[in-house]
Design an enzyme around this catalytic site. Sequence first.
Site, PDB file in Angstrom:
ATOM      1  N   CYS A 138      -1.889  -2.267  -5.433  1.00 13.92           N
ATOM      2  CA  CYS A 138      -2.123  -3.637  -5.904  1.00 13.92           C
ATOM      3  C   CYS A 138      -3.617  -3.956  -5.922  1.00 13.92           C
ATOM      4  O   CYS A 138      -4.232  -4.162  -4.876  1.00 13.92           O
ATOM      5  CB  CYS A 138      -1.381  -4.631  -5.008  1.00 13.92           C
ATOM      6  SG  CYS A 138      -1.628  -6.367  -5.458  1.00 13.92           S
ATOM      7  N   CYS A 141      -4.441  -7.497  -4.649  1.00 10.75           N
ATOM      8  CA  CYS A 141      -4.360  -7.613  -3.193  1.00 10.75           C
ATOM      9  C   CYS A 141      -5.569  -7.001  -2.504  1.00 10.75           C
ATOM     10  O   CYS A 141      -6.110  -7.557  -1.539  1.00 10.75           O
ATOM     11  CB  CYS A 141      -3.101  -6.903  -2.677  1.00 10.75           C
ATOM     12  SG  CYS A 141      -1.573  -7.373  -3.481  1.00 10.75           S
ATOM     13  N   ASP A 142      -6.000  -5.821  -2.967  1.00  7.54           N
ATOM     14  CA  ASP A 142      -6.944  -5.011  -2.193  1.00  7.54           C
ATOM     15  C   ASP A 142      -8.293  -4.761  -2.865  1.00  7.54           C
ATOM     16  O   ASP A 142      -9.179  -4.171  -2.243  1.00  7.54           O
ATOM     17  CB  ASP A 142      -6.303  -3.658  -1.878  1.00  7.54           C
ATOM     18  CG  ASP A 142      -5.037  -3.812  -1.044  1.00  7.54           C
ATOM     19  OD1 ASP A 142      -4.975  -4.749  -0.227  1.00  7.54           O
ATOM     20  OD2 ASP A 142      -4.103  -3.012  -1.217  1.00  7.54           O
TER      21      ASP A 142
END
Length: 325
Positions: A138, A141-142
Site C-alpha cells: 500500500c 499507507c507507507d
Amino acid sequence: MQAIIEQIKCLIIGSGPAGYTAAIYAARAALQPVMYTGMTPGGQLTQTTEVENFPGYPDGITGPEMMEDFRKQALRFGTDIRFGHVSDVDLGSYPYEVTIDGDKKLLAESIIISTGASAKWLGLESEARYNGFGVSGCAVCDGFFFKGQDVALVGAGDTAAEEATYLSKLVNKVYMLVRRDEFRASKPMIERVLNTPNIEVMYNTETLEVLGDGLNVTGVRVIDNKTGKEMDIPVTGLFVAIGHQPNTGIFKGALEMDETGYIKTVPGSTATALDGVFCCGDAQDPKYRQAITAAGTGCMAALDAERFLASRENQFAHLATALTA
C-alpha cells in the site's frame, strides 16, 4: 445434522478496523454483538509496522498496537469477541444459519460482514521476510516512510499506475517493474506515468528476489524476460501493486458481488440485497482500502443493523397488537 447452539442478535464476521468499529457501535446500541475474528484477528493491519495517518495517534502507532486498542474498546462496551472461523453460511432463510469452524451452528438475526481483503503477493520467500521492513502492499499507507529515497513498484494496472504516481511525489525515483511489454492500465493512467519524470518504467521485467541486510530492504534482483539478463536495482522499498483479493469466498452465490468478488452494497449504505445482511470495510471497497474508511463503514454497518433490528421489532409488535385486538 448438527443442532443450533445459540441465536445471536448481531453477528460480526471478521475483525480489523471495520469489524471492531461495528462492534463498538453495536454494543453501545445494546445489540449484544458477537464477533468471530477469523484466523487473523485484527486483519491486514497486524502486518503493518507503523501507522501514521489514522486520526488520534499524533505520534503514530504500530498496526498490532492499534488493533489491540480497537479490541479493548469493543470489549469495554460488551462485545463478545471469539476466536473462530466462519466456515459456511446459509442465507436462504431467516434468521440466517452460520457454521463456525466446521462444526458449530448458530442463527443470526443480523450479520455484519467485515472479512476484509488480502493483498496479492509475488510469492517470494524474501518478499515475505521483508514484509513491513521495506516491502509494502500500500503506497498510500507507507509511501511517507520513503521520502527522498529510491523505490521499486511491481504492477501494470490502474492501481499500480496510481500508486506509482502517488509515490513519485514523495520519493526520489520510482522503478516501475512491468512483467510484460505493455501496461494493463487505462490510457489516461499510462500517460500520467509516462509523463512523470522520476518514474522509470522497466518493461519485460520480473522480480526474482528482494535484497536486504537482514533488517531492511536494500534492493531488488530482476530479470529481463526477453534477454534473460539479471540485474540488481538499489532501492530501499518495494511496493507490490498487483491487486487485492476480497475475503468473501464463503458468500459466493449467496450475495451479489462484482467480477472480482467484492460484495455489492446499496449506494450510501452498507446494506446488501438480503435483509439484515450488511457489509463494510475492504470486503466491499475496492477503491480506498484505508483503515479510516473501513472504520467509517463499520460505523455505518452497525447503525444500519440497529435500524433493521428495530424495524423488525416494530413489525412484530404491530402483529402482536393486531392478533390480540
